[in-house]
Design a protein around this motif. Structure first.
Motif, PDB file in Angstrom:
ATOM      1  N   ARG A 162       0.827  -1.202   0.000  1.00 45.68           N
ATOM      2  CA  ARG A 162       0.000   0.000   0.000  1.00 45.68           C
ATOM      3  C   ARG A 162       0.867   1.261   0.000  1.00 45.68           C
ATOM      4  NH1 ARG A 162      -3.171  -1.305   3.846  1.00 45.68           N
ATOM      5  NH2 ARG A 162      -2.752   0.103   5.581  1.00 45.68           N
ATOM      6  N   LEU A 163       1.973   1.184   0.720  1.00 44.11           N
ATOM      7  CA  LEU A 163       2.885   2.319   0.781  1.00 44.11           C
ATOM      8  C   LEU A 163       3.486   2.600  -0.592  1.00 44.11           C
ATOM      9  CD1 LEU A 163       4.342   4.385   2.562  1.00 44.11           C
ATOM     10  CD2 LEU A 163       6.048   2.637   3.059  1.00 44.11           C
ATOM     11  N   LEU A 164       3.931   1.558  -1.278  1.00 42.28           N
ATOM     12  CA  LEU A 164       4.569   1.751  -2.574  1.00 42.28           C
ATOM     13  C   LEU A 164       3.569   2.186  -3.638  1.00 42.28           C
ATOM     14  CD1 LEU A 164       7.067   1.612  -4.317  1.00 42.28           C
ATOM     15  CD2 LEU A 164       6.628  -0.820  -4.680  1.00 42.28           C
ATOM     16  N   THR A 165       2.399   1.553  -3.678  1.00 43.86           N
ATOM     17  CA  THR A 165       1.412   1.945  -4.688  1.00 43.86           C
ATOM     18  C   THR A 165       0.929   3.370  -4.467  1.00 43.86           C
ATOM     19  OG1 THR A 165      -0.338   0.890  -3.362  1.00 43.86           O
ATOM     20  CG2 THR A 165       0.627  -0.399  -5.163  1.00 43.86           C
ATOM     21  N   SER A 166       0.854   3.809  -3.223  1.00 44.30           N
ATOM     22  CA  SER A 166       0.455   5.197  -2.955  1.00 44.30           C
ATOM     23  C   SER A 166       1.491   6.168  -3.515  1.00 44.30           C
ATOM     24  CB  SER A 166       0.297   5.414  -1.447  1.00 44.30           C
ATOM     25  OG  SER A 166      -0.752   4.627  -0.923  1.00 44.30           O
TER      26      SER A 166
END
Length: 316
Positions: free
Chosen positions: A193-197
């Motif tokens: 979730r951190l990377l896709t954000s």
């Protein structure tokens, strides 16, 4: 009746095939600057970044969703994810611009200084993550290597590459800062979730700025450039991230991450092989010292802080 002694499996045992696979991942990451340089022959720096992470976004988001990982941020996560996303965007822009202005062989050495900056920044911002004597020696060795790389700008006739070298080194510092700040977020936010954000913020910004500053001239075409973009998006931003994440589920990151000291050496070799980049005395010695410094800094004790766990997350 004699008691049967049960031996606990050695959690630190790493099969040879896993070590070779991690070295393979290090080689793939080392080829990132090479593929970027090839792609920049037809795609401008911001356009290249937008295309790369658009591909990576679809791949990583698809993998996460297919495995039931929620990518929807919580309301309290929006502001920190936005700030991290903007830092990510600036860091990639500096790396792409810098690589466009220097050789890939030099860019790969500069960007892979990030573990050194992590150690320095963490000393001031992360409680309990102090510089030890071993880390200090590693930093001295590695930053001595950077001076050797810059030596070419002064005595080797490569003065025109100075701006690109500085930008890619700045990108290495920003990546180190990004890792330290991520230390706070990774405790509560899934890494996918951190990377896709970050990509959701970066991709539209890249395309918007590309439209303003690069225009249609930022998008050309050649098969080598197209393959280079696919390599950055599919292999580096997609496959490497997922593969390294899966490896970390089964083996101690402290025993494997040290192998990534080979990344700048792979990059140097691949740049020479595919692009014909000269391996000068300053660059050769500098890359070797940077790799040695990274090895010394990452040669950690068995127990890791949370920051070191974050540092071992895959980079895109």
């Amino acid at each position: 009746m004699p008691t049967k002694i049960l031996h606990k499996p050695d959690e630190d045992f790493i099969p040879t095939k896993v070590i070779l696979f991690v070295l393979f991942l290090a080689m793939l990451w080392g080829g990132n600057a090479v593929s970027l340089k090839i792609g920049l022959q037809k795609f401008a720096p911001l356009a290249s970044a937008g295309l790369r992470f658009l591909i990576g976004l679809f791949l990583i988001a698809g993998w996460a969703l297919s495995h039931g990982i929620s990518l929807k941020p919580q309301p309290r996560e929006y502001l920190p994810l936005f700030l991290i996303g903007m830092l990510f965007t600036i860091q990639i822009a500096c790396f792409n611009w810098g690589t466009n202005l220097t050789r890939a062989s030099r860019a790969v050495v500069m960007i892979n200084t990030y573990p050194l900056f992590v150690a320095v920044i963490a000393h001031f911002l992360v409680p309990g993550d102090r510089l030890t004597g071993r880390k200090t020696v590693g930093l001295i060795v590695a930053f001595g290597g950077i001076l050797f790389v810059f030596r070419d700008n002064l005595v080797g006739g490569d003065a025109g590459l100075m701006t690109g070298d500085i930008l890619t080194l700045l990108s290495g510092f920003q990546l180190g800062l990004l890792i330290v700040l991520t230390n706070r977020l990774i405790q509560h936010i899934d890494s996918y979730r951190l990377l896709t954000s970050q990509m959701l913020i970066g991709v539209p910004v890249f395309f918007l700025l590309s439209g303003i500053f690069e225009g249609k001239a930022g998008y050309g075409f050649s098969y080598p450039a197209l393959l280079a973009i696919l390599y950055q998006g599919v292999v580096v931003a997609g496959f490497c991230f997922v593969a390294w994440t899966l490896v970390l589920k089964h083996y101690r990151p402290s025993r494997l991450s040290v192998l990534f000291f080979t990344t700048p050496l792979w990059g140097l070799t691949l740049s020479h092989f595919f692009l014909g980049d000269p391996i000068t005395v300053g660059l050769g010695i500098g890359a070797g010292l940077v790799a040695l410094g990274i090895y010394i800094v990452n040669r950690s004790p068995r127990e890791q802080s949370n920051l070191r766990k974050v540092q071992n997350l895959p980079k895109v």
